[in-house]
Design an enzyme around this catalytic site. Structure first.
Site, PDB file in Angstrom:
ATOM      1  N   SER A 197       0.830  -1.199   0.000  1.00  0.00           N
ATOM      2  CA  SER A 197       0.000   0.000   0.000  1.00  0.00           C
ATOM      3  C   SER A 197       0.870   1.257   0.000  1.00  0.00           C
ATOM      4  CB  SER A 197      -0.951  -0.051   1.205  1.00  0.00           C
ATOM      5  OG  SER A 197      -1.967   0.918   1.091  1.00  0.00           O
ATOM      6  N   ASP A 290      -9.804  -4.566  -4.403  1.00  0.00           N
ATOM      7  CA  ASP A 290      -9.043  -3.475  -3.797  1.00  0.00           C
ATOM      8  C   ASP A 290      -9.267  -2.212  -4.612  1.00  0.00           C
ATOM      9  OD1 ASP A 290      -7.181  -1.749  -2.723  1.00  0.00           O
ATOM     10  OD2 ASP A 290      -5.451  -3.036  -3.103  1.00  0.00           O
ATOM     11  N   HIS A 320      -7.831  -5.469  -0.179  1.00  0.00           N
ATOM     12  CA  HIS A 320      -6.686  -4.683   0.268  1.00  0.00           C
ATOM     13  C   HIS A 320      -6.344  -5.027   1.719  1.00  0.00           C
ATOM     14  CE1 HIS A 320      -4.039  -1.136  -0.086  1.00  0.00           C
ATOM     15  NE2 HIS A 320      -4.223  -1.033   1.218  1.00  0.00           N
TER      16      HIS A 320
END
Length: 348
Positions: A197, A290, A320
């Site tokens: 991320s 995601d 995610h």
């Protein structure tokens, strides 16, 4: 690390127990029908886990203060954390960064050579939450399975330290490790960068900012990376509700990290807007459910078009953050091992 409260320990135990049920029961308990978007079918365990979170009314980060969100991150990443292998050594370190001392945590697995390959790991958390504790199990698994030293970097967080603080710290950390490789028992020619991320963003930034250095990353492992902080890709909206990472949470992160909307187009904030020719080889992993899926896929395509050796994998049924929940999700753990395998091959 503070132990989880009894209530949180019970939540983790209950979640793991319920997630061990057959898939058909998972779907039934989650509402009765499989969830499909864009031709992707959500994993039954993930569907059930998200339904449990809704029933428990677990808050999203954007509904909390920064301080409370950081505490929530520590709890979230431990409830379904993967089992962490024992290391030969785990030690704290620090160096003087551009804005003050930057803490590091250095993981060395058993039976590595004296001069071993290494990976700098940058944790996720939207540049606002997360740290050495939230990603400790993941770092241990990366070290153990990729057969390398892992140096976890505790870069400065927003809103106390806005862009470009995190990027500056990440680049400085790579250069520090490269300059001190011999003392750290690291092979300077085999240092990778990795992160999930926001950490994927920082890994991409380091890979671009150090292209002309004497020592540059040998490889970049980008795990559902945030590479376009202007949030312009379609999946931000199409998957921005109901799949753990919400669009308002992304807006909350960006509001804390960026000094102004114009920062979102700066290549050191958004590698998507950078010239990427000459970047190190890469493996990019995304998840089918995601909001960051589309930008990760596009960035892999951009690297490939620029002549960079890259592999791209979408874990179609995942969401995610699935690597941090891979202790409770049966398909997430092999996904994490697929990532570490790519790293191990690149550094071998």
């Amino acid at each position: 690390m503070q132990p989880l409260s009894l209530a949180h320990q019970f939540q983790g135990f209950a979640a793991r127990t319920l997630l061990s049920l057959p898939d058909s029961l998972q779907v039934m308990l989650a509402g009765g029908q499989p969830v499909e978007r864009d031709g992707y079918v959500l994993d039954p365990q993930v569907q059930h886990m998200l339904a449990m979170q809704r029933r428990m009314r677990r808050p999203h980060f954007h509904q909390l203060s920064v301080e409370r969100a950081r505490l929530e991150m520590e709890v979230n990443t431990r409830l379904l954390a993967p089992r962490a292998p024992v290391m030969q050594s785990v030690r704290g370190d620090r160096f003087e960064g551009p804005g003050g001392p930057i803490p590091l945590r250095i993981y060395r697995p058993h039976e590595l050579p004296a001069r071993a390959p290494a990976t700098l790991y940058f944790h996720g958390g939207g540049f606002v939450v997360g740290g050495l504790e939230s990603h400790d199990p993941v770092c241990r698994i990366v070290a153990h399975e990729a057969r390398c030293v892992v140096v976890a970097v505790d870069y400065r967080l927003a809103p106390e330290h806005r862009f470009p603080a995190a990027a500056d710290d990440a680049v400085a950390a790579f250069r520090h490790v490269a300059a001190n490789a011999e003392a750290l028992g690291i092979d300077a020619g085999r240092i990778a960068v990795a992160g999930d991320s926001a950490g994927g963003n920082l890994s991409a930034v380091v890979s671009l900012e150090t292209r002309d250095d004497a020592v540059r990353p040998a490889f970049q492992l980008l795990i559902y990376p945030a590479v376009d902080l202007t949030m312009s890709f379609p999946s931000i909206s199409s998957l921005g509700k109901g799949f753990f990472l919400e669009k308002p949470t992304l807006q909350w992160f960006m509001g804390h990290y960026l000094r102004s909307p114009e920062d979102g187009r700066d290549p050191r904030a958004s590698p998507w807007f950078a010239e990427v020719a000459g970047a190190p080889p890469a493996a990019v992993f995304t998840a089918g459910f995601d909001p960051l899926r589309d930008e990760g896929a596009a960035y892999a395509g951009k690297l490939e078009a620029a002549g960079v050796a890259v592999t791209y994998t979408c874990h179609r049924s995942m969401f995610h953050g699935h690597i941090s929940a891979s202790g409770g999700l049966s398909k997430a753990r092999p996904a994490l091992s697929e990532m570490t395998a790519a790293l191990r091959v690149a550094l071998s």
